[in-house]
Design a protein around this motif. Sequence first.
Motif, PDB file in Angstrom:
ATOM      1  N   ASP A 186      24.394  -1.976  64.977  1.00 24.35           N
ATOM      2  CA  ASP A 186      23.361  -2.944  65.356  1.00 24.35           C
ATOM      3  C   ASP A 186      23.035  -3.760  64.105  1.00 24.35           C
ATOM      4  O   ASP A 186      22.396  -3.265  63.190  1.00 24.35           O
ATOM      5  CB  ASP A 186      22.124  -2.186  65.858  1.00 24.35           C
ATOM      6  N   ASP A 201      20.992  -5.999  63.483  1.00 18.59           N
ATOM      7  CA  ASP A 201      19.577  -6.289  63.224  1.00 18.59           C
ATOM      8  C   ASP A 201      18.858  -5.104  62.584  1.00 18.59           C
ATOM      9  O   ASP A 201      17.955  -5.280  61.788  1.00 18.59           O
ATOM     10  CB  ASP A 201      18.866  -6.657  64.527  1.00 18.59           C
ATOM     11  N   THR A 202      19.240  -3.895  62.996  1.00 17.20           N
ATOM     12  CA  THR A 202      18.562  -2.707  62.467  1.00 17.20           C
ATOM     13  C   THR A 202      19.381  -1.955  61.423  1.00 17.20           C
ATOM     14  O   THR A 202      18.844  -1.101  60.723  1.00 17.20           O
ATOM     15  CB  THR A 202      18.255  -1.705  63.604  1.00 17.20           C
ATOM     16  N   PHE A 212      21.472   0.171  62.220  1.00 14.37           N
ATOM     17  CA  PHE A 212      21.766   1.480  62.815  1.00 14.37           C
ATOM     18  C   PHE A 212      23.208   1.522  63.326  1.00 14.37           C
ATOM     19  O   PHE A 212      23.714   0.528  63.848  1.00 14.37           O
ATOM     20  CB  PHE A 212      20.812   1.783  63.977  1.00 14.37           C
ATOM     21  N   MET A 221      26.695   9.911  57.462  1.00 14.28           N
ATOM     22  CA  MET A 221      25.553   9.238  58.077  1.00 14.28           C
ATOM     23  C   MET A 221      24.186   9.726  57.593  1.00 14.28           C
ATOM     24  O   MET A 221      23.214   8.986  57.652  1.00 14.28           O
ATOM     25  CB  MET A 221      25.608   9.414  59.603  1.00 14.28           C
ATOM     26  N   LEU A 222      24.088  10.987  57.207  1.00 11.63           N
ATOM     27  CA  LEU A 222      22.746  11.574  57.096  1.00 11.63           C
ATOM     28  C   LEU A 222      22.442  12.294  55.792  1.00 11.63           C
ATOM     29  O   LEU A 222      21.360  12.146  55.230  1.00 11.63           O
ATOM     30  CB  LEU A 222      22.551  12.571  58.250  1.00 11.63           C
ATOM     31  N   GLU A 278      21.917  13.665  52.229  1.00  6.35           N
ATOM     32  CA  GLU A 278      21.894  13.322  50.809  1.00  6.35           C
ATOM     33  C   GLU A 278      20.691  13.999  50.175  1.00  6.35           C
ATOM     34  O   GLU A 278      19.556  13.802  50.620  1.00  6.35           O
ATOM     35  CB  GLU A 278      21.807  11.804  50.609  1.00  6.35           C
ATOM     36  N   PRO A 283      25.379   8.491  52.136  1.00  6.47           N
ATOM     37  CA  PRO A 283      25.534   8.222  53.566  1.00  6.47           C
ATOM     38  C   PRO A 283      25.208   6.771  53.902  1.00  6.47           C
ATOM     39  O   PRO A 283      24.465   6.108  53.183  1.00  6.47           O
ATOM     40  CB  PRO A 283      24.522   9.176  54.212  1.00  6.47           C
ATOM     41  N   THR A 304      23.230   4.717  55.460  1.00  5.87           N
ATOM     42  CA  THR A 304      21.908   4.641  56.071  1.00  5.87           C
ATOM     43  C   THR A 304      21.665   3.244  56.619  1.00  5.87           C
ATOM     44  O   THR A 304      22.316   2.280  56.194  1.00  5.87           O
ATOM     45  CB  THR A 304      20.824   4.932  55.016  1.00  5.87           C
ATOM     46  N   PRO A 305      20.714   3.115  57.529  1.00 11.41           N
ATOM     47  CA  PRO A 305      20.375   1.773  58.018  1.00 11.41           C
ATOM     48  C   PRO A 305      20.043   0.834  56.854  1.00 11.41           C
ATOM     49  O   PRO A 305      20.468  -0.324  56.856  1.00 11.41           O
ATOM     50  CB  PRO A 305      19.141   2.029  58.895  1.00 11.41           C
ATOM     51  N   GLU A 306      19.328   1.350  55.862  1.00 16.48           N
ATOM     52  CA  GLU A 306      18.962   0.464  54.750  1.00 16.48           C
ATOM     53  C   GLU A 306      20.192  -0.043  54.004  1.00 16.48           C
ATOM     54  O   GLU A 306      20.264  -1.215  53.620  1.00 16.48           O
ATOM     55  CB  GLU A 306      18.026   1.194  53.785  1.00 16.48           C
ATOM     56  N   LEU A 347      21.711  -2.707  56.079  1.00 12.56           N
ATOM     57  CA  LEU A 347      20.896  -3.930  56.061  1.00 12.56           C
ATOM     58  C   LEU A 347      21.080  -4.673  54.739  1.00 12.56           C
ATOM     59  O   LEU A 347      21.130  -5.906  54.701  1.00 12.56           O
ATOM     60  CB  LEU A 347      19.419  -3.584  56.283  1.00 12.56           C
ATOM     61  N   LYS A 383      20.069  -8.499  54.924  1.00 14.29           N
ATOM     62  CA  LYS A 383      18.832  -8.594  55.721  1.00 14.29           C
ATOM     63  C   LYS A 383      17.616  -8.106  54.948  1.00 14.29           C
ATOM     64  O   LYS A 383      16.483  -8.433  55.303  1.00 14.29           O
ATOM     65  CB  LYS A 383      18.978  -7.754  57.007  1.00 14.29           C
ATOM     66  N   VAL A 384      17.831  -7.234  53.970  1.00 12.68           N
ATOM     67  CA  VAL A 384      16.681  -6.800  53.141  1.00 12.68           C
ATOM     68  C   VAL A 384      17.061  -6.891  51.674  1.00 12.68           C
ATOM     69  O   VAL A 384      18.235  -6.945  51.325  1.00 12.68           O
ATOM     70  CB  VAL A 384      16.219  -5.350  53.447  1.00 12.68           C
TER      71      VAL A 384
END
Lengths: 284, 790
Positions: free
Chosen positions: B654, B656-657, B659, B696-697, B699, B777, B779-781, B784, B789-790
């Motif tokens: 995604d 935008d997120t 994710f 993905m997760l 750390e 991992p 991560t969404p961040e 992004l 995006k960020v």
Amino acid sequence: MKAPPFAYRRAENLTAACALLDAHGGNARILAGGQSLIPTLNLRLSQPELLIDISQIADLRGIRVGANEVVIGALTRHVDIERSADLARLCPTLVEAARHIAHPAIRNRGTIGGSIALADPAAEWPAAALAFNMTFTAASSKGERTLSATGFFKGLYETALEPGEVLKSIHVPLPAAGGKAAFGELTRRSGDYAIAGAFVNANLSGGRLSGVRIAFFGVATQPVLAVGAMQALEGTGGDAAALSAARARLEADLDPIADLYNSRATKLHLSGVLLGRLVAKLFA
Amino acid sequence: MNAPVPGLKPTTYIGQDTPRANARRLLAGRGQYVDDMHLPRELHAAFVRSPHAHARITRLDLSKARQARGVFWCGTGHDVAAVVSPWVATLTHFKGLKSAPQYAVALDRATWQGEAVAVVVAQTRAQAEDAVQLVEVEYETLPAVTDMETALDATTPVIHPDLGDNLAFTRSLDTGGVGDVFAGAHLVVEDTFRFGRHTGVCLEPRAITADYDASEHQLTVYLANQAPHMMRDIFAKHLDMPESNVRVIARDIGGSFGIKVHVYPDEMAIVGIAKLLKRPIRYSADRLESMSTDIHAREHRVKARMAVDKDGRILAFDMEDLTGIGPYSVYPRTSAVEGNQVVNLTGGPYDFRHYIASLKVVFQNKTPTCQYRAVGHPIAVAVTEGLVDLAAQKLGMDPAQFRRLNLIPDDKYPYTSASGLKFEQLSHHACLDKLLKLMDYPKLRAEQAALRAKGIHRGIGLAALIEVTNPSALFYGVGGARISAQDGCTLRLEPTGWVTAITGVTEQGQGTEGMIAQVVASAVGIPVEHVRVITGDTDVTPYGGGTWASRAAGIGGEAALQASKELKSNILALAGAILKRDAAGLDLRQSQIVERATGEVLQPLSETARIGQYRPDTLPREFQPQLSVTRQYGQRDWPFVFTNGIQASYVEVDPDTGFTRLLKHWMVEDCGTIINPMLVDEQLRGGIAQGIGAAMLEEILYDADGNLKNATLADYLVPMAAEMPDMVFGHVETPTKSSELGAKGAGEAGTAGAPAAVMNAINDALAPFNARVTDQPFTPERLLKALGKV
């Protein structure tokens, strides 16, 4: 990971619970579902002298539909809300949110009253209370009083409850005709605390939003009403320009703080994305 | 009219989804984990642990704790050092590897947050924890070395001044001429890959009960561990006892993943205190302790590049690995192995000749790291496959086609890799073909393109891999480690015709006992229900290495096969003596002695066994039945028996997120002879889940002062069922010729390849945005940020 020593009393009724609270001052803690308190004890983050177990007080449990409100007893478990036919009909957003609270084992024990009284900023119910303009009944040996959710959450794990008070019931106003609500949260795993979560509640009439209330959780030290974003959306059709204006207000509204994995900027960005998706849901 | 009785045919359980006997017992809650064992007079221990990453202990006062309710004994590092000698974890085959003496309980200085500095023994664990709070410790905090990038800087404090610097180990590899190859290459791709420090989260935490009997100078240790004989040797050595007076019992183990194959200082302390106090002492790590004291792994930063010619052929790899291992190399396997494996395995599936690599292993004030499932593999595979996909992308080639061009041809074995690894026979191309068919690759690509047009961003990622299994003595033995490179199996024919199998390899919950039972039942010729398997007791089982490096089936299974053949031969000799027939004309099938040629039933095994045990007087004077046998097996043909496989991941991002949703995962693997397809698939499935955790997760987060920030399972994110994609498996079977059984290991290939497959899938999805992630991992961040995006 063993809890430090503590005394334990089971209160048979609310009066007894309040009396015990009075007798032990700040050294007693109310034990309801125990889903936050017990881990805190086992991690030795808290060392109360006495646990007052209210879990057997039957009149604190249950969901009752009144003329203008739904009254949820403080001891009502998350799973009871998740499975409530009344709430599914009257406040489906709450039922939807309940499914996102941790995992079934926790929902089978954890209570709405415990969640609201603890005021965990990452929890769903405090934000729901703000968005739906709920009121709370608190009981103490001096009697009962009514508190509004707005103003109830004062900071990290801080509420307007006075020492000696026990949260008794949660009052959810019945939605008006045209009432629309949406819930969403962003979690990396199902059941996790949200990176950002929100409830949006409004009236939709003639394609225009009114009485917009937006409450976020998981972004700051307490659940937050996004007042600026609410104003930006009030009276609009939730169009791109209105949404953009609302998103622009979020930084001031939320003042997000970083968590272990997400910076302030990420929290803010995700809050904005979430807001857009929830507003779109109102019109879906 | 009676129908003729059909003769019995030989049957086998090899290759069958045979349910394992212990699954029912474990599900029924009748497991015998260390925490289920209780001894009279036992006491509970709890540790005072350093809240600082690096600090000198300036005052330690146990007087209040000693007065606390239920407390029996309190001690410091010096008290424990009186009964447990320190160790230094080096091995001679890692030239230059250095480490400092490590004590069971820190003497005067703590070197990571969570290191034990004192210990309390009480009637209950709760009392011991209460007393821990009464221990007064004053610390002088010292600068903590946390960032491996600056660990070797001149301005960085040296953790162990006697060692001179913070460099634990370094290794260089150069096949020669690599610089020229890169200079002349059509394309060079390069990137930097970072890997989050993580750990193997076992359902059952580390647990120990040590019982010292002074009357016999006998130490019995109940231990959640993968290598009981290794631990017996170590306990004997560091408690200065004869090895024969030490018994290690490791019955049911609730997951290990390599976590439970190391020497833990707190466990050494428990054993020492048991000897000191002459009472049973028990201890289980709680989850906070697990997160800060179980070994960590995988904190690596790899800069790598790959040279490719104009046709897309890989010419060379160049990589530089930096890894941080905490303040000590971990005993006795050392913390040089992981980085060493990364150097060995990078580029492993591909046919190329030029390779240059350098490795730096540095000390830090963080939890010590050591071998965790698929040691080094996920790093090497991610680096290799990340560069392979990048090159394919730059050349405009399909990634599957790029692999087909570069994977070592299936007819080119035996093969020696650029890094010097020797491959007996691998099947990369057969696996790739099967995988592409299994996932319907062209259709999936078409679906991806169609959805992309609609703004749905999906990605497909491939990852080929090799896995180290069935190790020879070259893994540890040659370096001086007293870790058995062989394993044994003892079989005992019971008078009922049942067989008891006693094996040196251990059960971690993965099905070792079931696997051994299948091999024995098949090779002896009895129903699998008639085999009872005993593992995990150094007083009982043949000496052996235990379970690690995917060796239980390949090594332990072969020992069981050879023992079974011998026992069967002995049974047939006995039957021949009883029946007065030539044993060569007999066979044992389904617990019946039969005529080999016709399958005609001659005698039930129970009758043969009865006579062998109770009526040898009826046998010829010169015939002595041998109804117990032991066979040992060590793999000596190859340093390691490699397996190979390939994975594919299908994800949706995604944008935008940030994710990522994992939609599906495929794996085709070749672990040689498959003894139990269901158990192999579950090994792969669990391994992939752990690999997805890495991608993905998972750390472990430290702040700059070395404080561990996510030591609970609310904050450290392990993979859970809801996020797991459906997984589809296929197999190619290339038995190893190094054993008769032909089995290779299957325990780690899932973990080895999953992170790379997921990474490539995410990057495939991100390609239209010109974005790319290489820090695990994902991560969404991090997505992004890559997306701007960020």
